[in-house]
Motif scaffolding. Structure first.
Motif, PDB file in Angstrom:
ATOM      1  N   ARG A 101     -17.557   2.799   2.207  1.00 15.81           N
ATOM      2  CA  ARG A 101     -17.044   1.433   2.330  1.00 15.81           C
ATOM      3  C   ARG A 101     -15.573   1.342   1.965  1.00 15.81           C
ATOM      4  NH1 ARG A 101     -21.790  -2.705   0.537  1.00 15.81           N
ATOM      5  NH2 ARG A 101     -23.254  -2.010   2.089  1.00 15.81           N
TER       6      ARG A 101
ATOM      7  N   HIS B 143      -7.768 -11.378  10.364  1.00 15.88           N
ATOM      8  CA  HIS B 143      -8.808 -10.636   9.656  1.00 15.88           C
ATOM      9  C   HIS B 143      -8.226  -9.418   8.939  1.00 15.88           C
ATOM     10  CE1 HIS B 143     -11.849 -12.678  12.416  1.00 15.88           C
ATOM     11  NE2 HIS B 143     -12.161 -13.052  11.183  1.00 15.88           N
ATOM     12  N   HIS B 144      -7.293  -8.728   9.606  1.00 13.30           N
ATOM     13  CA  HIS B 144      -6.628  -7.591   8.956  1.00 13.30           C
ATOM     14  C   HIS B 144      -5.878  -8.065   7.713  1.00 13.30           C
ATOM     15  CE1 HIS B 144      -7.270  -4.035  11.406  1.00 13.30           C
ATOM     16  NE2 HIS B 144      -7.093  -4.761  12.511  1.00 13.30           N
ATOM     17  N   GLU B 145      -5.186  -9.184   7.851  1.00 11.53           N
ATOM     18  CA  GLU B 145      -4.426  -9.714   6.722  1.00 11.53           C
ATOM     19  C   GLU B 145      -5.355 -10.040   5.554  1.00 11.53           C
ATOM     20  OE1 GLU B 145      -0.844 -12.893   6.045  1.00 11.53           O
ATOM     21  OE2 GLU B 145      -2.408 -13.429   7.485  1.00 11.53           O
ATOM     22  N   ARG B 146      -6.481 -10.686   5.857  1.00  6.00           N
ATOM     23  CA  ARG B 146      -7.445 -11.045   4.817  1.00  6.00           C
ATOM     24  C   ARG B 146      -8.045  -9.788   4.167  1.00  6.00           C
ATOM     25  NH1 ARG B 146     -11.993 -14.631   6.852  1.00  6.00           N
ATOM     26  NH2 ARG B 146     -10.210 -15.912   7.371  1.00  6.00           N
ATOM     27  N   ALA B 147      -8.412  -8.800   4.988  1.00  8.14           N
ATOM     28  CA  ALA B 147      -8.985  -7.559   4.460  1.00  8.14           C
ATOM     29  C   ALA B 147      -7.968  -6.844   3.564  1.00  8.14           C
ATOM     30  CB  ALA B 147      -9.428  -6.649   5.602  1.00  8.14           C
TER      31      ALA B 147
ATOM     32  N   ALA C 267      -5.431  -8.240   1.950  1.00  7.42           N
ATOM     33  CA  ALA C 267      -5.253  -9.032   0.725  1.00  7.42           C
ATOM     34  C   ALA C 267      -6.403  -8.785  -0.248  1.00  7.42           C
ATOM     35  CB  ALA C 267      -5.139 -10.512   1.072  1.00  7.42           C
ATOM     36  N   CYS C 268      -7.620  -8.706   0.282  1.00  2.00           N
ATOM     37  CA  CYS C 268      -8.781  -8.437  -0.574  1.00  2.00           C
ATOM     38  C   CYS C 268      -8.678  -7.054  -1.206  1.00  2.00           C
ATOM     39  CB  CYS C 268     -10.075  -8.558   0.217  1.00  2.00           C
ATOM     40  SG  CYS C 268     -10.506 -10.258   0.636  1.00  2.00           S
ATOM     41  N   ALA C 269      -8.263  -6.076  -0.420  1.00  2.00           N
ATOM     42  CA  ALA C 269      -8.114  -4.714  -0.942  1.00  2.00           C
ATOM     43  C   ALA C 269      -7.046  -4.677  -2.034  1.00  2.00           C
ATOM     44  CB  ALA C 269      -7.759  -3.754   0.186  1.00  2.00           C
TER      45      ALA C 269
ATOM     46  N   ALA D  73      -6.077  -7.190  -3.920  1.00  2.00           N
ATOM     47  CA  ALA D  73      -6.590  -7.908  -5.094  1.00  2.00           C
ATOM     48  C   ALA D  73      -7.545  -7.022  -5.885  1.00  2.00           C
ATOM     49  CB  ALA D  73      -7.285  -9.197  -4.665  1.00  2.00           C
ATOM     50  N   ALA D  74      -8.410  -6.295  -5.187  1.00  2.00           N
ATOM     51  CA  ALA D  74      -9.344  -5.397  -5.868  1.00  2.00           C
ATOM     52  C   ALA D  74      -8.595  -4.296  -6.604  1.00  2.00           C
ATOM     53  CB  ALA D  74     -10.329  -4.806  -4.866  1.00  2.00           C
TER      54      ALA D  74
END
Length: 138
Positions: free
Chosen positions: A15, A30-34, A36-38, A40-41
């Motif tokens: 994953r 969607h790429h931008e959101r993914a 940003a999530c990465a 942030a993690a």
């Protein structure tokens, strides 16, 4: 320790990324959101790693005495409505803010304070708990 909970986190390699087909199917948003999530993690992991490193350095310091230094780490689960949450945050800010202006001195020790506050359960779980309590108050 009584009541202690140990959690272990690990990155599942399958994953850790997306395949080419999925990447092509994603919109730029969607790429931008993914991404940003990465980020942030990774930032959260880095913050926790830095906190663990700071605590480890404290423990290794000659003369460290957690009892005398009033070291504490606790986790409390509290149920709050929106007004109570706002009051808690306000009280913490009112207590901490004036101390941020303290200058270093021989009488002062630098302490790290890292409040982390987030809802631990979904609202529907709280509603279920409330319904169960109403049905069986004991």
């Amino acid at each position: 320790m009584r009541g202690a909970v140990e959690r272990r986190y690990r990155l599942r390699q399958e994953r850790a990324g997306i395949d080419a087909e999925t990447a092509r199917a994603l919109t730029p948003q969607h790429h931008e959101r993914a991404f940003a999530c990465a980020m942030a993690a990774m930032a959260a992991m880095a913050a926790m790693a830095a906190l663990a490193a700071e605590f480890g350095a404290y423990l290794e310091r000659e003369g460290s005495d957690s009892g005398n230094d009033l070291v504490g780490y606790r986790q409390h689960a509290i149920w709050l409505n929106r007004d109570e949450l706002a009051a808690l945050i306000g009280a913490m800010q009112a207590t901490i803010a004036p101390l941020l202006a303290n200058e270093p001195s021989r009488e002062r020790t630098r302490y790290l304070l890292s409040p982390i506050l987030f809802p631990a359960e979904q609202a529907e779980q709280a509603e279920q708990a409330e319904q169960a309590e109403q049905q069986d108050p004991l």
